[in-house]
Scaffold this active site. Structure first.
Site, PDB file in Angstrom:
ATOM      1  N   LYS A 137      75.016  35.934  43.518  1.00  0.00           N
ATOM      2  CA  LYS A 137      73.710  36.573  43.305  1.00  0.00           C
ATOM      3  C   LYS A 137      72.567  35.603  43.604  1.00  0.00           C
ATOM      4  CE  LYS A 137      71.879  36.722  39.027  1.00  0.00           C
ATOM      5  NZ  LYS A 137      70.500  36.234  38.881  1.00  0.00           N
ATOM      6  N   ASN A 138      72.675  34.390  43.058  1.00  0.00           N
ATOM      7  CA  ASN A 138      71.551  33.461  43.182  1.00  0.00           C
ATOM      8  C   ASN A 138      71.407  32.859  44.581  1.00  0.00           C
ATOM      9  OD1 ASN A 138      70.812  34.001  40.605  1.00  0.00           O
ATOM     10  ND2 ASN A 138      71.499  32.072  39.720  1.00  0.00           N
ATOM     11  N   ARG A 195      63.211  37.912  38.182  1.00  0.00           N
ATOM     12  CA  ARG A 195      62.687  36.554  38.385  1.00  0.00           C
ATOM     13  C   ARG A 195      62.561  36.222  39.875  1.00  0.00           C
ATOM     14  NH1 ARG A 195      59.806  33.831  35.220  1.00  0.00           N
ATOM     15  NH2 ARG A 195      59.579  31.709  35.903  1.00  0.00           N
ATOM     16  N   CYS A 199      65.092  36.893  32.709  1.00  0.00           N
ATOM     17  CA  CYS A 199      65.624  36.651  31.367  1.00  0.00           C
ATOM     18  C   CYS A 199      64.672  35.772  30.567  1.00  0.00           C
ATOM     19  CB  CYS A 199      66.979  35.954  31.455  1.00  0.00           C
ATOM     20  SG  CYS A 199      68.275  36.992  32.131  1.00  0.00           S
ATOM     21  N   ARG A 259      58.950  29.858  31.040  1.00  0.00           N
ATOM     22  CA  ARG A 259      59.494  29.602  32.384  1.00  0.00           C
ATOM     23  C   ARG A 259      58.300  29.379  33.325  1.00  0.00           C
ATOM     24  NH1 ARG A 259      64.514  33.599  33.679  1.00  0.00           N
ATOM     25  NH2 ARG A 259      65.011  31.985  35.188  1.00  0.00           N
ATOM     26  N   PRO A 260      57.707  28.182  33.268  1.00  0.00           N
ATOM     27  CA  PRO A 260      56.493  27.934  34.051  1.00  0.00           C
ATOM     28  C   PRO A 260      56.768  27.945  35.551  1.00  0.00           C
ATOM     29  CG  PRO A 260      57.289  25.891  33.075  1.00  0.00           C
ATOM     30  CD  PRO A 260      58.159  26.979  32.532  1.00  0.00           C
ATOM     31  N   ASP A 277      54.568  26.016  37.494  1.00  0.00           N
ATOM     32  CA  ASP A 277      53.619  24.972  37.940  1.00  0.00           C
ATOM     33  C   ASP A 277      54.124  24.188  39.144  1.00  0.00           C
ATOM     34  OD1 ASP A 277      55.496  24.101  35.822  1.00  0.00           O
ATOM     35  OD2 ASP A 277      54.673  22.125  36.237  1.00  0.00           O
ATOM     36  N   ASP A 293      73.879  28.485  33.351  1.00  0.00           N
ATOM     37  CA  ASP A 293      74.335  29.877  33.427  1.00  0.00           C
ATOM     38  C   ASP A 293      75.780  30.064  32.933  1.00  0.00           C
ATOM     39  OD1 ASP A 293      71.917  30.718  34.342  1.00  0.00           O
ATOM     40  OD2 ASP A 293      72.556  31.173  36.389  1.00  0.00           O
ATOM     41  N   ARG A 349      72.807  43.329  35.932  1.00  0.00           N
ATOM     42  CA  ARG A 349      71.880  42.642  36.841  1.00  0.00           C
ATOM     43  C   ARG A 349      72.634  41.632  37.701  1.00  0.00           C
ATOM     44  NH1 ARG A 349      67.819  39.287  34.087  1.00  0.00           N
ATOM     45  NH2 ARG A 349      68.079  38.460  36.167  1.00  0.00           N
TER      46      ARG A 349
END
Ligand code: UD1
Length: 432
Positions: free
Chosen positions: A22-23, A93, A117, A122-123, A125, A306, A398
């Site tokens: 998935k990722n 995300r 999630c 969860r910045p 920057d 994960d 998901r």
């Protein structure tokens, strides 16, 4: 309101095949925005985050055709910049990869803040720092991220202050078509970053160093279409490995790259399981005694965040106290409350969960609080005595393709039920 119901206590046995990662699939799907041509992507996992991402691109003007269950053809020639739908982008995300892709292709980007999630803050920057270093002017007012440039991004040297998968990918996407060369220092080294680089290079990009902490991207004028197969999902594989060990079963997990699973294999062996590696498969054999084991999550090649909730379930069965520390996210222990409902003894102290093993888990109604936490509840249900009922399973779907069918083929007593919506039932009752 759909649920997964499990009657636990059955050791898993047999063979299970893992799908595409998935990722890796998600950044590659969004990378197609950079390409005015057809890309055929194979080994695509049939999971919600993927179908949602394909919908986002389709709604922006891409042509997306399903060739078969695991192959899609994506042509982003007709994509209109800045047209992604807020309500879709906020569900996921990975939609933030549109920022890098739009910036790379159009020289500007306009995308709503992403969802995903809840692991605490969860910045983004480092993403913003990356875009600014490439010459972008970033504005984050009104719930959107807007990036503008004069004539498109310009290659530059970027040093990330934290190792981040998302920002590494976003800068790669923004830099492939940039003028000049970009060097990313302190880059993430995850296998999906290598997969994205391989995909982009197959399309004509010039990326070297992916898989190390220094990635060099020489900008090119144009990318062309290609046919590309996504790598296997190491987290899906790791999840079945832990499930095999926790149930004291023996499972062959196929279509994997064993090298990607090393950190999980090592921890499973420390916990007393046996892991035998083959070219593209691993066999995991669980033992009746699980040994207490400590672990800390890190960016790749460390133990993946994960896989943290799944391992915590295994360690609930161990012969002593295990310490599980979260080194990536500030809050990733929300599932502990659910495990306690099943009889686990766990205390969370900051970023460490102290797990007192040796307690038998018993079935209970529990909630999937996020994607990996949800699948950890599935493993807990497989080892528990009695019946476990897991709700909010859309979060599991998901990222897992037919986890229920795959576990059933390994002997698990598990089913997915579509429970009626209580409001709807109430209305029906009233109507009658
Ligand atoms: C991605 C994965 C997620 C996985 C995670 C770690 C997707 C869609 N998501 O998430 O499944 O759990 O990698 O492998 O592929 N950080 C900052 N500033 C930034 C960006 C990140 O401080 O600008 C911090 C994060 O808060 C976190 C750490 O860096 O503590 C790692 O984040 P990152 O690797 O970017 O993970 P995600 O892209 O959120």
């Amino acid at each position: 309101m759909d649920k997964i119901i499990i009657n636990g206590g059955v050791p898993l046995r047999g063979t299970v095949e893992v799908g595409g990662m998935k990722n890796a699939a998600l950044p590659i799907i969004y990378a197609c925005v950079l390409i005015e041509d057809k890309c055929i992507i194979e080994n695509i996992p049939n999971v919600r985050d993927v179908s949602l991402s394909l919908d986002i691109l389709r709604d922006m003007g891409a042509s997306v055709k399903t060739i078969n269950k695991s192959t899609v053809e994506i042509d982003c020639t007709g994509v209109r910049q800045g047209t992604s739908k807020v309500e879709q982008v906020q569900k996921i995300r990975a939609s933030y990869y549109l920022l890098g892709s739009e910036l790379g292709r159009f020289g500007k980007a306009h995308v709503a803040y992403p969802g995903g999630c809840d692991f605490g803050g969860r910045p983004i920057d480092q993403h913003i720092k990356g875009f600014e270093t490439l010459g972008g002017v970033v504005n984050t007012e009104s719930g959107h991220v807007d990036v503008t440039t004069e004539n498109g991004p310009v290659g530059a040297n970027i040093f990330f202050d934290v190792v981040t998968v998302g920002a590494t990918i976003n800068v790669m996407l923004a830099a492939v078509l940039a003028e000049g060369t970009t060097v990313i220092d302190n880059a993430a080294r995850e296998p999906h970053i290598v997969d994205l680089a391989n995909f982009l290079n197959t399309c004509g990009a010039k990326i070297t160093g992916a898989g190390t902490d220094v990635i060099k991207i020489k900008g090119v004028n144009k990318l062309h279409g290609c046919t590309y197969a996504i790598i296997p999902d190491m987290i899906e594989a790791g999840t079945f490995m832990v499930a095999a060990a926790a149930t004291g079963g023996c499972v062959k997990i196929t279509n994997v790259i064993p090298k990607h699973l090393e950190s999980v294999s090592v921890k499973l062996e420390e916990a007393g399981a046996t892991v035998d590696e083959f070219d593209d498969a691993v066999v995991v054999t669980g033992r009746s005694i699980v040994r207490k084991t400590n672990l800390k999550t890190h960016p790749y090649p460390g133990f993946p965040t994960d896989m943290q909730p799944q391992m915590a379930v295994l360690l609930c069965l161990a012969n002593g106290v295990s310490y599980v520390s979260e080194g990536v996210y500030e809050k990733r222990f929300r599932y502990v409350e659910e495990l306690i409902k099943m009889g686990a003894t766990i205390k969370v102290d900051g970023r460490t969960a102290v797990i007192e093993g040796g307690k038998e888990l018993s079935g209970a109604p529990v909630i999937a609080v996020d994607l990996r936490a949800g699948v950890a509840m599935v493993i807990a249900g497989l080892v528990a005595q009695g019946t476990t009922e897991i709700s909010d399973i859309h979060l599991i779907e998901r990222g897992y393709d037919d986890v229920v069918g795959k576990l059933r083929s390994l002997g698990a007593e598990i089913k997915r039920v579509s429970a009626p919506d209580p409001e709807e039932s109430e209305l029906i009752k009233k109507a009658n």
